[in-house]
Design a protein around this motif. Structure first.
Motif, short mmCIF file in Angstrom:
data_model
loop_
_atom_site.label_atom_id
_atom_site.label_comp_id
_atom_site.label_asym_id
_atom_site.label_seq_id
_atom_site.Cartn_x
_atom_site.Cartn_y
_atom_site.Cartn_z
N ILE A 132 0.85 -1.19 0.00
CA ILE A 132 0.00 0.00 0.00
C ILE A 132 0.88 1.24 0.00
O ILE A 132 1.89 1.29 0.70
N MET A 133 0.50 2.21 -0.79
CA MET A 133 1.12 3.54 -0.73
C MET A 133 0.01 4.54 -0.49
O MET A 133 -0.99 4.56 -1.20
N PHE A 134 0.19 5.37 0.55
CA PHE A 134 -0.90 6.24 0.96
C PHE A 134 -0.36 7.53 1.55
O PHE A 134 0.57 7.52 2.36
N GLY A 135 -0.95 8.66 1.13
CA GLY A 135 -0.60 9.94 1.72
C GLY A 135 -0.50 11.05 0.69
O GLY A 135 -0.62 10.82 -0.51
N PRO A 136 -0.26 12.27 1.15
CA PRO A 136 -0.27 13.44 0.27
C PRO A 136 0.95 13.52 -0.63
O PRO A 136 2.04 13.08 -0.27
N ASP A 137 0.76 14.10 -1.80
CA ASP A 137 1.84 14.35 -2.75
C ASP A 137 1.53 15.66 -3.46
O ASP A 137 0.45 15.82 -4.03
N ILE A 138 2.48 16.58 -3.41
CA ILE A 138 2.25 17.92 -3.95
C ILE A 138 3.39 18.29 -4.89
O ILE A 138 4.56 18.11 -4.56
N CYS A 139 3.05 18.79 -6.07
CA CYS A 139 4.05 19.36 -6.96
C CYS A 139 3.35 20.34 -7.90
O CYS A 139 2.58 19.92 -8.77
N GLY A 140 3.60 21.61 -7.72
CA GLY A 140 2.94 22.62 -8.53
C GLY A 140 1.44 22.59 -8.31
O GLY A 140 0.94 22.60 -7.19
N SER A 141 0.70 22.51 -9.42
CA SER A 141 -0.77 22.48 -9.33
C SER A 141 -1.31 21.09 -9.04
O SER A 141 -2.51 20.94 -8.78
N SER A 142 -0.45 20.07 -9.07
CA SER A 142 -0.89 18.70 -8.77
C SER A 142 -0.84 18.50 -7.26
O SER A 142 0.25 18.47 -6.67
N ARG A 143 -2.00 18.35 -6.66
CA ARG A 143 -2.09 18.20 -5.21
C ARG A 143 -3.12 17.13 -4.90
O ARG A 143 -4.31 17.35 -5.07
N ARG A 144 -2.65 15.99 -4.44
CA ARG A 144 -3.55 14.86 -4.23
C ARG A 144 -3.05 13.96 -3.11
O ARG A 144 -1.89 13.99 -2.73
N ARG A 163 -8.27 14.76 -2.75
CA ARG A 163 -7.63 16.02 -2.35
C ARG A 163 -6.68 15.79 -1.18
O ARG A 163 -6.74 14.77 -0.48
N CYS A 164 -5.83 16.76 -0.92
CA CYS A 164 -4.96 16.72 0.26
C CYS A 164 -4.86 18.12 0.85
O CYS A 164 -5.32 19.10 0.24
N GLU A 165 -4.28 18.22 2.03
CA GLU A 165 -4.07 19.51 2.68
C GLU A 165 -2.71 20.06 2.28
O GLU A 165 -1.75 19.31 2.09
N THR A 166 -2.62 21.38 2.16
CA THR A 166 -1.37 21.99 1.68
C THR A 166 -0.83 23.07 2.61
O THR A 166 0.20 23.69 2.30
#
Length: 420
Positions: A132-144, A163-166
């Motif tokens: 399992i891979m789970f958790g937030p990933d953010i890069c530029g406008s890609s936020r999930r 969605r994720c928190e930023t």
């Protein structure tokens, strides 16, 4: 006190395993975290592995609330911890942890992985097989929020982004995986996605396939309309010019035909011009509609009711890349008890509330004393320790070098492609 209270709850559940079972828990409440976590050496030859250390961050509820922080920009972070091997077949699996992007992250991962037995922790890397891979990933406008499951040797990403928190505060990410093949993703104890594995992922082959013995008949007509065979082009249609001389144009008084040549009025679009003539359309009397390929049951399809089940769960790991460091991981919990996880998350959210209050107080002080703020003075009570356990709070700067390049969305897609 919050972490001590959480420890009591978890200890109680470990003692009374008839009610719940805690497979893994770590809130970094002591300085012996390196005895429990193994830092990978897979990037040693490249020199691209980032330094990790304990810190309570800029905002915190209690000074003892430490977490594991990424501390170098543009680096890989690969670290794992082992626990007693278990299978989640026939029971609920809950994976929960907190993430605080204190650096206002621009590009980098904040996710974790559960891995099976057989992992070489000192060589843990992006190619290591995980469940399992789970958790937030953010890069530029890609936020999930990533949610990926390994099924029959292939990694499957959820079809629709979560969605994720930023912001810069602590947030709790919870995954609940049930034995009835349903799942739930919560952020700060609030449901952000739930569903069935079969519907939300493409694990299984299609139930039906196109009948290979069928094909579209040669005389099948899919043209809805045809030219009206009775339509006739009006006489003189092709003689109408596209442009005409401007009837309102006047020859300039100073125009000299001998010097300037014969004067001609400028051209303008002809209002009478109607373009190329085309016959009007009428319904095609031979139209049969769009041909649909007949379907038959897929002989290779079968309903697997054990997609959720992993026979071996033995490690938890962080395996990420960050352009801008400063993320704090904390409050790891792997259990089979949803209510326990919910209670633990609620305790962490009290920490979040305290962080927000401190932030508001800081902004209020800055607003009332702009001169002091401009001088660069600040009251930072945070404590930071690197891999060696030494205090490096003065060496670590949350305001990272602006010369660090920010990867674009294509870089993010490439990182995800590597994971899949």
């Amino acid at each position: 006190m919050n972490k001590f209270f959480s420890f009591l709850i978890l200890s109680f559940c470990l003692f009374f395993t008839i009610y719940c079972e805690v497979y893994f828990q770590d809130d970094f409440s002591d300085s012996n975290w390196q005895n429990r976590w193994v830092i990978s050496k897979s990037k040693d030859s490249e020199g691209t592995h980032g330094k990790l250390g304990l810190t309570n961050g800029k905002y915190f509820k209690e000074k003892s609330d430490f977490g594991l922080q990424t501390q170098e920009d543009a680096r890989f972070y690969q670290i794992s911890s082992e626990f007693k091997e278990f299978s989640n077949e026939g029971k609920t699996l809950v994976l929960q942890f907190s993430v605080k992007h204190e650096q206002n992250i621009d590009c980098g991962g904040g996710y974790v992985k559960i891995l099976p037995a057989g992992l070489n922790q000192e060589q843990f890397n992006g190619d290591s097989v995980y469940n399992i891979m789970f958790g937030p990933d953010i890069c530029g406008s890609s936020r999930r929020t990533h949610l990926i499951f390994n099924y029959k040797g292939k990694n499957h990403l959820i079809e629709k982004d979560i969605r994720c928190e930023t912001d810069e505060f602590t947030h709790v990410y919870t995954l609940v995986l049930n034995s009835d093949q349903t799942f739930q993703v919560l952020i700060d104890n609030e449901n952000v996605r739930s569903g069935n594995l079969i519907n939300e992922f493409k694990f299984l082959l299609p139930k039906e396939i196109k009948d290979p013995s069928k094909s579209k008949p040669i005389d099948w007509v899919e043209l809805k309309e045809i030219d009206d065979p009775n339509a006739v082009k009006p006489e003189g249609w092709d003689n109408i010019p596209r442009q005409i001389s401007d009837p309102t144009a006047v020859k300039p008084e100073d125009w000299d035909d001998e010097l300037d040549g014969a004067w001609e009025a400028p051209q303008i679009p002809n209002p009478q011009y109607k373009g190329e003539w085309k016959a009007s359309k009428i319904p095609n009397p031979q139209y049969k509609g769009e041909w649909v390929h007949p379907l038959i049951p897929n002989p290779d399809y079968y309903l697997d009711d054990k997609i959720y089940a992993f026979t071996s769960n033995k490690f938890i790991g962080i395996e990420i890349w960050q352009v801008k460091s400063g993320t704090i991981f904390d409050n790891f919990l792997i259990t089979d008890d949803v209510q326990l996880a919910k209670s633990a998350a609620q305790t962490v959210l009290e920490q979040q509330a305290s962080e927000k209050a401190q932030k508001e107080e800081e902004l209020s002080k800055k607003g009332g004393a702009s001169a002091s703020s401009a001088s660069g003075s600040s009251d930072d009570d945070s404590n930071t320790f690197d891999n060696s356990g030494e205090d490096n709070s003065e060496e670590f700067d949350n305001d990272n070098d602006d010369t660090n390049s920010i990867q674009n969305d294509d870089d993010d897609d490439e990182r995800l492609h590597d994971e899949l």
